[in-house]
Enzyme design. Structure first.
Site, PDB file in Angstrom:
ATOM      1  N   HIS B  80       0.839  -1.201   0.000  1.00 41.55           N
ATOM      2  CA  HIS B  80       0.000   0.000   0.000  1.00 41.55           C
ATOM      3  C   HIS B  80       0.871   1.247   0.000  1.00 41.55           C
ATOM      4  O   HIS B  80       1.846   1.326   0.738  1.00 41.55           O
ATOM      5  CB  HIS B  80      -0.892  -0.033   1.251  1.00 41.55           C
ATOM      6  CG  HIS B  80      -2.077   0.854   1.150  1.00 41.55           C
ATOM      7  ND1 HIS B  80      -2.002   2.220   1.238  1.00 41.55           N
ATOM      8  CD2 HIS B  80      -3.395   0.566   0.962  1.00 41.55           C
ATOM      9  CE1 HIS B  80      -3.223   2.732   1.118  1.00 41.55           C
ATOM     10  NE2 HIS B  80      -4.084   1.754   0.949  1.00 41.55           N
ATOM     11  N   PRO B 167      12.547  12.222   9.999  1.00 41.30           N
ATOM     12  CA  PRO B 167      13.470  11.191   9.474  1.00 41.30           C
ATOM     13  C   PRO B 167      12.876   9.786   9.453  1.00 41.30           C
ATOM     14  O   PRO B 167      13.126   9.026   8.503  1.00 41.30           O
ATOM     15  CB  PRO B 167      14.673  11.292  10.407  1.00 41.30           C
ATOM     16  CG  PRO B 167      14.287  12.198  11.535  1.00 41.30           C
ATOM     17  CD  PRO B 167      13.155  13.029  11.066  1.00 41.30           C
ATOM     18  N   THR B 168      12.115   9.420  10.492  1.00 40.65           N
ATOM     19  CA  THR B 168      11.574   8.052  10.521  1.00 40.65           C
ATOM     20  C   THR B 168      10.065   8.005  10.314  1.00 40.65           C
ATOM     21  O   THR B 168       9.527   6.974   9.920  1.00 40.65           O
ATOM     22  CB  THR B 168      11.874   7.384  11.884  1.00 40.65           C
ATOM     23  OG1 THR B 168      11.332   8.212  12.925  1.00 40.65           O
ATOM     24  CG2 THR B 168      13.380   7.229  12.088  1.00 40.65           C
ATOM     25  N   GLY B 170       8.178  10.383   8.422  1.00 37.55           N
ATOM     26  CA  GLY B 170       7.717  10.986   7.180  1.00 37.55           C
ATOM     27  C   GLY B 170       6.830  12.189   7.393  1.00 37.55           C
ATOM     28  O   GLY B 170       7.196  13.151   8.065  1.00 37.55           O
TER      29      GLY B 170
END
Lengths: 296, 296
Positions: B80, B167-168, B170
């Site tokens: 997805h 950074p992790t 989004g």
């Protein structure tokens, strides 16, 4: 489990007495008093409350306590027939409750009323297992004034309590029934005969649907006629079937339905049944209704 | 006031991480977690929760806290498309709430998410005032991997938060929309062309109703065809109008409707509107539904 209860009490003039009964109901946790209407000419008040079975049971007993203390039927006059201070107590299944649950509750409350207050209790409608004692009008015939004579006959021995009237509170009629829907269909005509013929076609008393009471009226101010109905069991005689039958009968006279109206409250299930019918919804479950997932 | 919220989170494999997020939601008073489904191949979980605005806001922030701590999109793979750890958060008006209430809530939560977690937030659907940034697919195009480049362009400056991806985690897309109803109509025929023609007639993309997405399918095991639909705004494109149009189009081919089905949840108001339409009920008010008097 949600049960509705609509006690009818023989006091509609001394509003401070009625207010004290409302207060007693409101003080019970798990119960809400949805409506209260008092009619001075009937000298009668109708309470509409709802809640879980334990809450409703406690609220009804609290109401009996206040009514028995505050009402003396020997001094009561009004247009509406009555047998007792708390005259009639129907329990009505609303949500997650069956008719059997309401019959059980009616019998439990009936036994308690007899034990705690010494009031004779007749079971009626679905709670009665005697066909001659299902109908409220049959049980109430003779009223408070004729009760002492009636209750002495073997046919009218009460279901609970003494075989003699309570001196000031008479007797109470307690039972279970489906919610009643007041439903009117207005026709795009001023022909009163058409409304009367349709009412006769659909009501039980003249050969129509089992759970329909109907009459035809003229709405003078609008120049149209109305088929005015009480639907006494929307599960067995659903709204959509009555509507479609009225529509078809009206066509016979070249008349259209102008609109229909629901007077007062209607259970969600009665409207959902119409949506399911017309949209031909297969295998629909009440828990598919979003809001039904939000109640515990 | 009752608002639904359906956050989509980019984790559908590590079920202990998903369970911790569910636990965080359940711990918030005034909110109920109605449904949770995780799809390992999509590597995505969908939470359905509902409650008052304050409760829903707190639950979403608690979810963001867990998701931001537990998900690293640099290591995330799935079928997805996704832009963020908490990918999409729609607020949906259910009862006593308007779309304006949900837009207000979306903006409030968006601002808080940006401030507390340093995550850029895009508003979408009804919460977006920019026509080029209403559609979720447009905002999500390029996914997490393309976000750093996209967010630097003036057209894709976020509505809240830094002009660079977390950074992790989004970025997140937060907005307001009507409840979606999954509605299918089964036809009494095995002619797939008829289902496809009717689907084309009623869906917006080929000239049909504004809030209908539709496709025609064969139900192999039953030997019949289905018009499968998403109704994205049942107030503006009501179920009964879609049903009547499908019925009329099917007649054109000599085909009848066999049945319809509602998949999953439906707001009570969507069914009530059908009952009102077919029964021609004049001036009906939601508070005439008995159950609506029992909630505060």
């Amino acid at each position: 489990m949600l049960i509705e209860c609509v006690p009818n009490v023989s006091e509609g003039r001394r509003l401070e007495v009625v207010a004290a009964m409302a207060e007693a109901i409101r003080g019970v946790p798990g119960v809400r008093l949805l409506d209260l209407s008092s009619d001075p000419s009937h000298n009668r008040s109708v309470f509409t409350l709802a809640g879980d079975p334990i809450g409703v049971e406690r609220a009804v007993l609290a109401l009996f306590e206040r009514a028995t203390a505050g009402i003396d039927l020997r001094a009561h006059k009004g247009e509406h027939p009555r047998l007792g201070a708390v005259d009639v107590v129907p329990f009505i299944p609303i949500e997650g409750a069956t008719m059997a649950d309401c019959v059980t509750l009616a019998k439990k409350v009936g036994a308690e009323v007899a034990a705690r207050f010494g009031i004779p209790v007749y079971l009626y409608e679905e709670a009665s297992s005697n066909p001659a004692r299902k109908n409220l009008e049959d049980i109430r015939r003779g009223e408070f004034e004729g009760l002492a004579a009636k209750i002495a006959s073997p046919d009218w021995s009460p279901d609970f309590g003494p075989k003699a009237p309570h001196p000031t509170a008479g007797a109470s009629v307690i039972g279970a029934r489906m919610p009643l829907i007041a439903y009117n269909i207005n026709l795009a005509t001023d022909r009163l005969d058409v409304a009367k013929k349709i009412a006769a076609a659909i009501r039980q008393s003249s050969g129509g649907f089992r759970y329909v009471k109907a009459a035809g009226f003229m709405l003078q101010d609008r120049g149209i006629v109305q088929v005015s109905m009480n639907l006494t069991n929307y599960e067995k005689t659903p709204i959509f079937r009555v509507f479609e039958t009225v529509k078809r009968e009206a066509e016979r006279y070249g008349v259209s339905i102008l609109e229909s109206e629901i007077v007062g409250l209607v259970p969600a299930a009665a409207l959902n049944a119409a949506a399911e019918f017309y949209l031909q919804i297969a295998s629909f479950k009440p828990d598919q209704i979003l809001e039904n997932n939000l109640r515990t």
